[in-house]
Scaffold this active site. Structure first.
Site, short mmCIF file in Angstrom:
data_model
loop_
_atom_site.label_atom_id
_atom_site.label_comp_id
_atom_site.label_asym_id
_atom_site.label_seq_id
_atom_site.Cartn_x
_atom_site.Cartn_y
_atom_site.Cartn_z
N ALA A 9 63.75 34.72 28.10
CA ALA A 9 63.66 34.20 29.47
C ALA A 9 64.80 33.20 29.60
CB ALA A 9 62.31 33.53 29.70
N GLN A 11 65.39 30.68 31.30
CA GLN A 11 65.06 29.27 31.51
C GLN A 11 64.45 28.61 30.27
OE1 GLN A 11 63.15 31.76 32.33
NE2 GLN A 11 61.00 31.19 32.51
N SER A 12 64.21 29.37 29.22
CA SER A 12 63.55 28.83 28.04
C SER A 12 64.48 27.90 27.26
CB SER A 12 63.12 29.98 27.12
OG SER A 12 62.78 29.47 25.84
N PRO A 13 64.00 26.70 26.92
CA PRO A 13 64.83 25.83 26.08
C PRO A 13 65.07 26.42 24.70
CG PRO A 13 62.61 24.93 26.25
CD PRO A 13 62.69 26.07 27.22
N TYR A 16 67.87 28.82 24.91
CA TYR A 16 69.10 28.02 24.94
C TYR A 16 69.47 27.58 23.53
CZ TYR A 16 71.89 23.73 25.49
OH TYR A 16 72.85 22.74 25.38
#
Length: 198
Positions: A9, A11-13, A16
């Protein structure tokens, strides 16, 4: 050729923090890495999990500390409360899907670019200008997401169903045959498995 299915996903930290390491591992072992962006907010409740807002505060506190430690270890900037943390992740996911289908650029750099935009640069990954700029920086035609929108939306939904059927319950999640690896902190295990050492 061995295939690694990478459920993520944008937006997942944790995605990242995984950065470009999944692609580097795949390249080292001559494996094909297939990116499968999905809607994590729908994945979690369907597989026994909860979105962050519904988790016990102690779990969220630990997760925040762990993210900060991992970011320091990796030398990455991480804003624990990003300005656009609640932005709709679907447009960035669609861009990843469309770019992968079109080819011609660096998907690993694109995924890392969306993570960096959100978690380190305070940018909105649902914004058209941010999406176009991130695509271009990763070597893709900035308009590729516009052309592949319908296909990407259908694939995004299909990726969720595929993930649930295969036992995926979080992101980042890597599947190689019947072997599953959950989390950026299991990338070393994925590397060892592909090397035949695990």
């Amino acid at each position: 050729m061995t295939q690694i299915d990478y459920y993520l996903a944008p937006q997942s930290p944790w995605v990242y923090l995984a950065g470009t390491r999944p692609a580097e591992i795949a390249a080292r072992h001559g494996a094909r890495l297939v990116y499968k962006p999905l809607d994590a907010a729908q994945l979690f409740p369907r597989t026994g999990g909860k979105v962050r807002a519904e988790r016990h505060p102690s779990r969220n506190e630990y997760s925040q500390q762990d993210r900060a430690r991992q970011a320091r270890k990796l030398g990455l900037k991480l804003d624990q409360a990003p300005l656009f943390g609640a932005a709709n992740p679907a447009p960035a996911a669609y861009a990843i899907i469309a770019a992968q289908a079109a080819g011609g650029g660096d998907i690993a750099a694109l995924v890392a670019g969306f993570g960096r935009a959100l978690w380190a640069e305070g940018r909105d990954i649902s914004d058209d200008e941010v999406i176009r700029a991130t695509l271009q920086t990763a070597g893709f035609d900035p308009a590729v997401a516009d052309r592949g929108l319908l296909m990407a939306a259908e694939t995004y939904a299909a990726n969720l169903e595929d993930a649930v059927a295969r036992g995926v319950f979080g992101v980042p999640f890597f599947v190689v045959g019947d072997q599953k690896f959950w989390g950026q902190d299991r990338l070393d295990d994925l590397d060892l498995f592909l090397a035949g050492k695990l």
